[in-house]
Structure formats: structure tokens, C-alpha cells
Design a protein around this motif. Structure first.
Motif, mmCIF file in Angstrom:
data_model
loop_
_atom_site.group_PDB
_atom_site.id
_atom_site.type_symbol
_atom_site.label_atom_id
_atom_site.label_comp_id
_atom_site.label_asym_id
_atom_site.label_seq_id
_atom_site.Cartn_x
_atom_site.Cartn_y
_atom_site.Cartn_z
ATOM 1 N N GLU A 32 -3.686 12.367 10.282
ATOM 2 C CA GLU A 32 -2.670 11.656 11.048
ATOM 3 C C GLU A 32 -3.163 10.239 11.360
ATOM 4 N N PRO A 33 -2.324 9.229 11.113
ATOM 5 C CA PRO A 33 -2.743 7.851 11.383
ATOM 6 C C PRO A 33 -2.750 7.563 12.878
ATOM 7 N N THR A 34 -3.491 6.529 13.255
ATOM 8 C CA THR A 34 -3.501 6.072 14.645
ATOM 9 C C THR A 34 -3.020 4.630 14.683
ATOM 10 N N VAL A 64 -5.247 4.996 2.267
ATOM 11 C CA VAL A 64 -5.163 3.757 3.047
ATOM 12 C C VAL A 64 -3.739 3.532 3.530
ATOM 13 N N ILE A 65 -2.765 3.716 2.644
ATOM 14 C CA ILE A 65 -1.360 3.534 3.019
ATOM 15 C C ILE A 65 -0.983 4.473 4.168
ATOM 16 N N ARG A 66 -1.491 5.706 4.128
ATOM 17 C CA ARG A 66 -1.188 6.668 5.199
ATOM 18 C C ARG A 66 -1.673 6.169 6.551
ATOM 19 N N GLN A 67 -2.803 5.437 6.537
ATOM 20 C CA GLN A 67 -3.397 4.988 7.791
ATOM 21 C C GLN A 67 -2.745 3.726 8.350
ATOM 22 N N VAL A 68 -2.103 2.919 7.504
ATOM 23 C CA VAL A 68 -1.643 1.613 7.986
ATOM 24 C C VAL A 68 -0.135 1.441 8.006
ATOM 25 N N ALA A 69 0.611 2.201 7.182
ATOM 26 C CA ALA A 69 2.028 1.903 6.973
ATOM 27 C C ALA A 69 2.937 2.971 7.568
ATOM 28 N N GLY A 70 3.945 2.524 8.292
ATOM 29 C CA GLY A 70 4.932 3.456 8.838
ATOM 30 C C GLY A 70 5.944 3.904 7.804
ATOM 31 N N ARG A 71 6.261 3.022 6.858
ATOM 32 C CA ARG A 71 7.164 3.371 5.758
ATOM 33 C C ARG A 71 6.508 3.008 4.432
#
Length: 546
Positions: A265-267, A492-499
Motif C-alpha cells: 500500500e502506498p503512503t 514505483v508507479i504504485r508508490q507515487v501515482a494515484g491514477r
């Protein structure tokens, strides 16, 4: 049984400008059995590549092996004569470098380059060397070996070039192959093809492997054992699964925790915004021109690099753009930033239509859209000190110079946790992570409303990558800047991007909230990317809750 490789007490140093020796590898010990694979991991500057080269008796310019015992099949290579060492390298021990394009001679056909290695190692004639080369191309799953034999390096894809280099490494039937970050620049699906090739060759030829990488997932997938380095010292080594699951050293624990994962889960990722779009891209299309022939000088339009691309980005939002190499991600970045003009479609920014090329846009429009490139060293002026690089956008867009510009640069350095003395250095004097943070600082110096990040972490090790991403997030939150984040790394995308928007061959295959798309992909291509990104997780501990 005698190990294929045994190294004890290996010390390597580099000579500084004042003549003193600075240690790069300190008292390293390892061994490797026939058919076994060992991963060397650690952050940039840890000494892993220096150690890998030292195991072949080689150092970069300025380097020297000061002490240690290195034995290949029981023979001490440090006692070998130069002629014997020449046959050892490429014979019993082969090396596969990180960048195949720079290791292949650009003006020579790839077949002749591999055939030369075959002739040297096997002592055969040209005709036999050609036949052996064609068989090596077939062994490494290169398509149509006879046709590819006569092509130049630039006419091959990145994955094909890496296979050619692997074929050259196999010219002497090596007992040991050392691979130094061979898939760093490849997208995940191409990377998997290369890794499966290496794994298959290892089984078929019973070759031992040393795999140098900052990608812990790749090492998990490829290596029986792993060796962890920090500041030139081996801090931990053992069976890969045991080291990953129950690391003993705190540094190993930090490395594993820093691995970006799609199941974590991203923060700090902002939820999709209902605010009016800051950037609105509609029906964007672009084709790269093909060069004309001898009798037709006019270039022809090639296949579409982008076709019908549409997306919106709200103020302060981060949108991820993912896909394989050649999917059109970087072309989209070039169109939004004005480096290229679209062939069709429109780009609206803050409600106004944007001219195609940056030179046609107003200075205010150029200020509000900034881009950070994949390779910071090639995007930073090598002849200017860092201070001048950061002060340029301040002078250009705000007319700020002198002491005030210096203070603004120092403030940016503080936000990005960079040492102030680096302002007086040149780009080449900084590490990769420092160079990338300077590139980010230069983009934010203009106080933009949108920053385009094009593969900004692809060449960084996981710990530095985590630092850069955390600092980028912090800068965004402080400034309210939106971000178009382009990457082939879904973790990386999972950690930084909402869409996220998924591209393939220039068209959108899927789009939506990142968590939903990754958890329940609707398109087969997205599922393939997710499966590729998840490989190697089996040896990693379960992700900690956010």
C-alpha cells in the motif's frame, strides 16, 4: 571438488589525485561452485562492480588490486602472465556489461564482432567462426541469425543487443560468466526474456554465474546465494531466500524494505481530485519520420508512435504512464513538454490551448511545465558548476541573480537533502542519486505547476531510488505541483501515482485508479506487465502494512 572461483582477502583501491589510495573493496571473500549463481547487491558506490571486475584480475583506470588471493579452477590469476590473462578473459571467464550499445562497436556489423571473439578464443578460421556465431545467435534466441549477422548495433532493439553481447560472452565456452547490471535499461517484459535466456543457458551449459545488480527482485529470481556490500565491505552473504527472509544486518533490512512493490500500500499518494484539469490531453497522435532513400530524399511517415492518447491531470495530482519500451511513454513526455509537436490532437493547459513546440509557447507557459529526464548526467551541462545550473532558471523566469539566486539554490538543496558544498562541483563529480536530485531541483527552481518525470529512477539503486521518490513527493506536497510520472517499473508507479494509464504500441490499453487497475486488471497486456513486475517476490518477506 575444487570451486570454479575462490577469493580470499581481496582488497581494491583507487588512486586519488594526491596519490593516496582510497579503498573501494575491503577484505572480500567468496566462493562459487560449478553451475552455481551468486548475486552481488548493494547501493551505488558499494564496490560490487569493482569486486566483480577484480575477480577477472581487472580494474578500471586508477584502480589496483592491493592484496588477496583469487583462484579460477584452483589457479591464482594474479600470478598469470599477460598472455595467459588475455585468454582467461573471454575464455574461462566472460563478462556481460550493463550497456550493450556502448560495448559494441557502432560502425561494425554485430556478426563480425562476435565472430572476432570466436576466432580469438577458438583459434578457428573465418568460415568456421561465422558458423559458430550463427549457432550462438540461435542459442541466444535471436531471430533470423543470418539476417541479423549483417546488421549494425543501432538496427537492433535493446533486448537483441544484450543477446548479442551474451552470445559474444559464450564464444570461449566460459566456466564463469559475470553479468554487471545487464537488464537495468530494459523494460520488465524484455528483462524477463533476457533473464530466462541466461537461466536456460546456465542449465544447459552448467556455467557458474555472478550477477551484479541493484534490483533485489532480479537477484531473488536468478541467484542461489547473495552477497550484500556496503562501502566496500561484505556485510552479509548466504542462501538468497534465507538472507531475504531473515536478514541479519540492518543495512540488508533497509535494502529489502526499500524495494518498490505493487502489492504494498502506498503512503502519501493523493486521491484522484475532482478539481478542473490542469493538463488535458485529447486524441494526441504522433509519427516519427523515416529517412528517405537514395532517390527519394523526402522522409516518409513511419508507424504511429502515439495514436488517440487522452488523459487529464488535476492540480497537485500524480498520474502514472506505464508500458514497455517503444510504447510511446517518452514520446508523450516530449509532446507535453514541447520538445516535439503533435501530428493530431490537442494539449490544453489551465484551460488554454498549448502551441505544439516549446519555442512557440510563452515564457510563462514554459516556466509552468518542466521536465526531468532519465539520465541526469547527459541533461546537465558538464561545463557548468551546479550553482550555475540551478541559477539559470531563476534568472530566466524571475530575473533573480547574485546573492538571492544563491540563497534560493541553497534552500532547494536543503529541501532535497544535498550538501551545500556540491553547488561548487561539476555534474560528473556527483553520484547518480545526487545528479538526479540536482535535475529535480532545477525543475522546481522554476516553480512549475506541472513536472514531467521520465524514468527518473530507472538507473538508481533501490535505497537511493526510495530517497529520491520520498523527496520528490515532499516537494510536490509543499508546492502543490502536479506530476506526469513515466516509468516501466510498476512498483514505483504504485508508490507515487494515484491514477495510471497503460500504453502499448502508442495506444491506451487501460486507465484508472492505480490500486484498482493493479488489483483487477481488465486487459491481458496489463496482466502481463503485473505478472512481470511481481516476479521475485517469493523470496521477499511479506510487505509491511502502510
Amino acid at each position: 571438488m575444487t570451486p570454479v572461483l575462490e577469493a580470499k582477502g581481496v582488497n581494491v583501491s583507487y588512486r586519488r589525485p594526491d596519490g593516496a589510495l582510497a579503498p573501494a573493496v575491503i577484505d572480500a571473500c567468496l566462493s562459487l561452485a560449478e553451475g552455481e549463481s551468486l548475486g552481488l547487491v548493494g547501493e551505488s558506490g558499494s564496490g560490487k562492480s569493482t569486486l566483480a571486475r577484480a575477480l577477472m584480475g581487472y580494474c578500471r583506470p586508477g584502480g589496483v588490486i592491493t592484496s588477496g588471493d583469487i583462484r579460477i579452477d584452483g589457479r591464482d590469476i594474479r600470478q598469470m602472465a599477460a598472455a595467459e590473462m588475455k585468454l582467461l578473459r573471454g575464455g574461462k571467464v566472460a563478462f556481460v556489461p550493463q550497456n550493450p550499445l556502448s560495448s559494441l562497436t557502432p560502425h561494425l556489423r554485430v556478426g563480425s564482432q562476435v565472430a572476432e571473439a570466436v576466432r580469438i578464443q577458438r583459434g578457428c578460421g573465418k568460415a568456421e567462426a561465422r558458423e559458430v556465431t550463427l549457432s550462438l545467435f540461435a542459442l541466444t534466441n535471436l531471430p533470423d541469425p543470418a539476417t541479423l549477422y549483417d546488421r549494425f548495433p543501432h538496427e537492433l532493439s535493446g533486448g537483441q543487443r544484450q543477446r548479442v553481447v551474451i552470445a559474444a560472452a559464450l564464444a570461449g565456452n566460459p566456466r564463469l560468466v559475470i553479468l554487471d547490471e545487464p537488464t537495468t535499461a530494459l523494460d520488465k517484459t524484455t528483462e524477463i526474456q533476457v533473464l530466462e535466456l541466461v537461466r536456460d543457458l546456465r542449465k544447459r551449459l552448467n556455467t557458474s554465474l555472478i550477477y551484479v545488480s541493484h534490483d533485489l527482485n532480479v537477484v531473488s529470481e536468478m541467484c542461489d546465494r547473495v552477497l550484500v556490500m556496503l562501502r566496500g565491505t561484505v556485510v552479509e552473504q548466504g542462501v538468497t531466500r534465507a538472507v531475504y527472509r531473515t536478514p541479519e544486518h540492518d543495512y540488508t533490512r533497509r535494502l529489502i524494505a526499500a524495494v518498490p512493490r505493487i502489492d504494498r500500500e502506498p503512503t502519501g499518494v493523493a486521491p484522484p481530485s475532482s478539481a478542473p484539469a490542469l493538463l488535458s490531453v485529447s486524441g494526441l497522435g504522433f509519427r516519427y519520420a523515416r529517412r528517405g532513400g537514395w532517390f527519394t530524399r523526402a522522409p516518409e511517415a513511419g508507424r504511429p508512435a502515439l495514436e488517440g492518447l487522452s488523459f487529464d491531470i488535476a492540480p497537485g495530482e500524480t498520474l502514472g504512464l506505464v508500458g514497455e519500451s517503444g510504447s510511446g511513454k517518452s514520446t508523450a513526455a516530449a509532446l507535453v513538454s514541447g520538445l516535439l509537436a503533435p501530428a493530431s490532437g490537442s494539449i490544453r493547459f489551465d484551460g488554454a490551448e498549448l502551441p505544439g513546440l516549446a519555442r512557440e509557447r510563452t515564457q510563462e507557459q514554459r516556466r509552468r511545465i518542466q521536465i526531468v529526464f532519465q539520465d541526469p548526467l547527459s541533461s546537465l551541462n558538464p561545463r557548468q558548476r551546479i550553482a550555475a545550473i540551478l541559477e539559470r532558471p531563476l534568472a530566466l523566469f524571475e530575473g533573480v541573480t547574485g546573492a538571492e539566486a544563491r540563497q534560493r539554490s541553497l534552500a532547494l538543496f536543503e529541501q532535497l537533502q544535498l550538501d551545500p558544498h556540491l553547488l561548487d562541483c561539476y555534474p560528473r563529480q556527483l553520484s547518480g542519486g545526487q545528479q538526479q536530485r540536482v535535475a529535480i531541483a532545477r525543475a522546481f527552481a522554476a516553480k512549475p505547476d506541472l513536472v514531467i518525470c521520465d524514468e527518473v529512477t530507472s538507473a538508481l539503486d533501490v535505497s537511493v531510488q526510495a530517497q529520491v521518490l520520498a523527496l520528490l513527493k515532499e516537494l510536490q506536497q509543499r508546492s502543490g505541483t502536479a506530476c506526469l510520472f513515466i516509468s516501466h517499473d510498476l512498483g514505483v508507479i504504485r508508490q507515487v501515482a494515484g491514477r495510471v494509464v497503460v500504453l502499448r504500441d502508442g495506444t491506451v490499453r487501460e486507465a484508472g485508479a492505480t490500486g484498482a487497475v493493479f488489483a483487477r486488471p481488465a486487459d491481458d497486456y496489463t496482466r502481463k506487465l503485473i505478472d512481470a513486475a511481481s516476479r521475485g517476490y517469493g523470496n521477499l518477506p511479506d510487505p509491511a502494512p502502510a
